[in-house]
Design a protein around this motif. Structure first.
Motif, PDB file in Angstrom:
ATOM      1  N   TYR A   6       1.010  -1.141   0.104  1.00 16.83           N
ATOM      2  CA  TYR A   6       0.130   0.080   0.181  1.00 16.83           C
ATOM      3  C   TYR A   6       0.908   1.156   0.004  1.00 16.83           C
ATOM      4  O   TYR A   6       1.972   1.119   0.739  1.00 16.83           O
ATOM      5  N   PRO A  10       3.740   2.313   6.442  1.00 21.29           N
ATOM      6  CA  PRO A  10       5.127   2.583   6.773  1.00 21.29           C
ATOM      7  C   PRO A  10       5.932   1.302   6.662  1.00 21.29           C
ATOM      8  O   PRO A  10       7.098   1.316   6.448  1.00 21.29           O
ATOM      9  N   PHE A  11       5.359   0.020   6.842  1.00 17.09           N
ATOM     10  CA  PHE A  11       6.185  -1.149   6.668  1.00 17.09           C
ATOM     11  C   PHE A  11       6.459  -1.320   5.420  1.00 17.09           C
ATOM     12  O   PHE A  11       7.724  -1.821   4.841  1.00 17.09           O
ATOM     13  N   ARG A  14       9.414   0.873   4.509  1.00 11.77           N
ATOM     14  CA  ARG A  14      10.650   0.258   4.986  1.00 11.77           C
ATOM     15  C   ARG A  14      11.129  -0.577   3.891  1.00 11.77           C
ATOM     16  O   ARG A  14      12.185  -0.709   3.607  1.00 11.77           O
ATOM     17  N   GLU A  33      -6.925  -1.527  -0.975  1.00 11.67           N
ATOM     18  CA  GLU A  33      -7.431  -1.812   0.260  1.00 11.67           C
ATOM     19  C   GLU A  33      -8.672  -2.659  -0.040  1.00 11.67           C
ATOM     20  O   GLU A  33      -9.548  -2.344  -1.110  1.00 11.67           O
ATOM     21  N   LYS A  46      -4.237 -11.467   5.089  1.00 10.25           N
ATOM     22  CA  LYS A  46      -4.108  -9.979   4.473  1.00 10.25           C
ATOM     23  C   LYS A  46      -2.994  -9.169   5.173  1.00 10.25           C
ATOM     24  O   LYS A  46      -3.410  -8.769   6.403  1.00 10.25           O
ATOM     25  N   VAL A  47      -1.902  -9.014   4.213  1.00  7.44           N
ATOM     26  CA  VAL A  47      -0.837  -8.118   4.977  1.00  7.44           C
ATOM     27  C   VAL A  47      -0.127  -7.759   3.821  1.00  7.44           C
ATOM     28  O   VAL A  47      -0.075  -8.225   2.575  1.00  7.44           O
ATOM     29  N   VAL A  48       0.492  -6.764   3.971  1.00  6.96           N
ATOM     30  CA  VAL A  48       1.532  -6.083   3.020  1.00  6.96           C
ATOM     31  C   VAL A  48       2.693  -5.542   4.036  1.00  6.96           C
ATOM     32  O   VAL A  48       2.322  -5.151   5.063  1.00  6.96           O
ATOM     33  N   PRO A  49       3.862  -5.336   3.353  1.00  8.61           N
ATOM     34  CA  PRO A  49       4.420  -5.564   2.279  1.00  8.61           C
ATOM     35  C   PRO A  49       4.455  -7.450   1.958  1.00  8.61           C
ATOM     36  O   PRO A  49       4.877  -7.853   2.779  1.00  8.61           O
ATOM     37  N   GLU A  61       6.848  -9.695   5.661  1.00  6.02           N
ATOM     38  CA  GLU A  61       7.426  -9.236   6.721  1.00  6.02           C
ATOM     39  C   GLU A  61       8.521  -8.143   6.230  1.00  6.02           C
ATOM     40  O   GLU A  61       9.502  -8.338   5.627  1.00  6.02           O
ATOM     41  N   SER A  62       8.270  -7.038   6.548  1.00  9.86           N
ATOM     42  CA  SER A  62       9.250  -6.075   6.296  1.00  9.86           C
ATOM     43  C   SER A  62      10.651  -6.041   6.684  1.00  9.86           C
ATOM     44  O   SER A  62      11.582  -5.826   5.458  1.00  9.86           O
ATOM     45  N   ARG A 125     -11.474  -0.344   8.651  1.00 11.56           N
ATOM     46  CA  ARG A 125     -10.230  -1.057   9.278  1.00 11.56           C
ATOM     47  C   ARG A 125      -9.594  -0.125  10.106  1.00 11.56           C
ATOM     48  O   ARG A 125      -9.332  -0.504  11.432  1.00 11.56           O
TER      49      ARG A 125
HETATM   50  N1  LIG Z   1       5.164  -7.326  10.840  1.00 13.58           N
HETATM   51  C1  LIG Z   1       4.718  -6.713   9.480  1.00 13.58           C
HETATM   52  C2  LIG Z   1       3.380  -5.691   9.633  1.00 13.58           C
HETATM   53  C3  LIG Z   1       2.755  -5.388   8.439  1.00 13.58           C
HETATM   54  C4  LIG Z   1       1.394  -4.579   8.433  1.00 13.58           C
HETATM   55  O1  LIG Z   1       1.066  -4.537   9.741  1.00 13.58           O
HETATM   56  N2  LIG Z   1       1.120  -3.983   7.413  1.00 13.58           N
HETATM   57  C5  LIG Z   1      -0.418  -3.515   7.680  1.00 13.58           C
HETATM   58  C6  LIG Z   1      -0.338  -2.413   6.621  1.00 13.58           C
HETATM   59  S1  LIG Z   1       0.195  -1.061   7.139  1.00 13.58           S
HETATM   60  C7  LIG Z   1      -1.283  -4.565   7.014  1.00 13.58           C
HETATM   61  O2  LIG Z   1      -1.087  -5.413   6.321  1.00 13.58           O
HETATM   62  N3  LIG Z   1      -2.399  -4.502   7.642  1.00 13.58           N
HETATM   63  C8  LIG Z   1      -3.330  -5.611   7.372  1.00 13.58           C
HETATM   64  C9  LIG Z   1      -4.449  -5.200   6.410  1.00 13.58           C
HETATM   65  O3  LIG Z   1      -4.271  -4.452   5.595  1.00 13.58           O
HETATM   66  O4  LIG Z   1      -5.670  -5.638   6.807  1.00 13.58           O
HETATM   67  C10 LIG Z   1       5.772  -6.221   8.703  1.00 13.58           C
HETATM   68  O5  LIG Z   1       6.736  -5.422   9.565  1.00 13.58           O
HETATM   69  O6  LIG Z   1       5.694  -6.183   7.622  1.00 13.58           O
END
Ligand SMILES: N[C@@H](CCC(=O)N[C@@H](CS)C(=O)NCC(=O)O)C(=O)O
Length: 211
Positions: A6, A10-11, A14, A33, A46-49, A61-62, A125
């Motif tokens: 996204y 912030p991740f 990184r 999203e 559901k996670v990025v990056p 995992e960033s 969210r």
């Molecule tokens: N520990 C993960 C955390 C990544 C994270 O929390 N990403 C958020 C976006 S800022 C996410 O994917 N949230 C779940 C969602 O979109 O529903 C990392 O460092 O990559």
């Protein structure tokens, strides 16, 4: 390689930093999203990056992505631990930064929010995570005052403009989130640091989207 992100995350910033710092060619893809299917297919949630190393091989995992990309040229530079003072500062202040940034992220012009359904999914969210976003907006001045004070504690680090190291992979994504806040009274040390890291790592600030 392909990196799925996204723009506001912030991740994800990184993860993007190491590609820019090491000048590693890659394709950047923005996931919408509300699209749970794409990341779930790749990494089971559901996670990025998410880094696609090769067809069908994915890494979330960033920091894992940072270390993986960093070692590809055989000369890793992101070593050791985050400076303890900066680590403590991030732990103490990230919530305040997000109190300012999150309500603005939900309104800003990011690719992952470019349909009404995606924006609504993201807003819901963040309401779940942060509560009343209007109330956070209304409290902006309090958070700004707190952060201007708190930034004084890391002024020496911000001014040093060291070669980019592991500490910046923790600090910059947090501080970059502040650039979505229009008219944030940037101390000189902060604007210099933001420019230094953004330029070195070829990542965008959010100043052109600030509100
Ligand atoms: N520990 C993960 C955390 C990544 C994270 O929390 N990403 C958020 C976006 S800022 C996410 O994917 N949230 C779940 C969602 O979109 O529903 C990392 O460092 O990559």
């Amino acid at each position: 390689m392909k990196l799925y992100v996204y723009e506001h995350c912030p991740f994800c910033i990184r993860a993007r930093m190491i590609f820019g710092l090491k000048k590693v060619p890659h394709e950047l893809n923005v996931i919408m999203e509300g699209d749970a299917e794409t990341p779930t297919r790749m990494v089971g949630r559901k996670v990025v990056p998410i880094l696609q190393k090769e067809e069908g091989v994915y890494m979330p995992e960033s920091m894992d992505i940072v270390h993986y990309v960093d070692q590809l040229d055989g000369a890793p530079v992101i070593k050791g631990e985050c400076d303890p003072l900066i680590d403590a500062w991030c732990k103490d202040n990230t919530r305040t930064v997000f109190n300012l940034a999150i309500p603005r992220f939900t309104r800003a012009d990011f690719k992952e929010l470019s349909t009404p359904a995606a924006r609504e999914a993201y807003t819901q969210r963040e309401i779940k995570a942060f509560g009343d976003l209007e109330a956070l907006m209304a409290n902006s001045q309090t958070y700004i005052d707190t952060l201007v004070d708190e930034l004084g504690k890391i002024e020496a680090y911000l001014r040093a403009r060291n070669a980019i190291g592991i500490t910046d992979f923790y600090l910059f994504p947090v501080l970059n989130s502040l650039t979505i806040v229009k008219d944030f009274p940037y101390p000189d040390a902060l604007s210099g640091y933001l420019e230094h890291v953004a330029t070195s790592c070829h990542v965008p600030l959010f100043t052109d989207k600030a509100l």
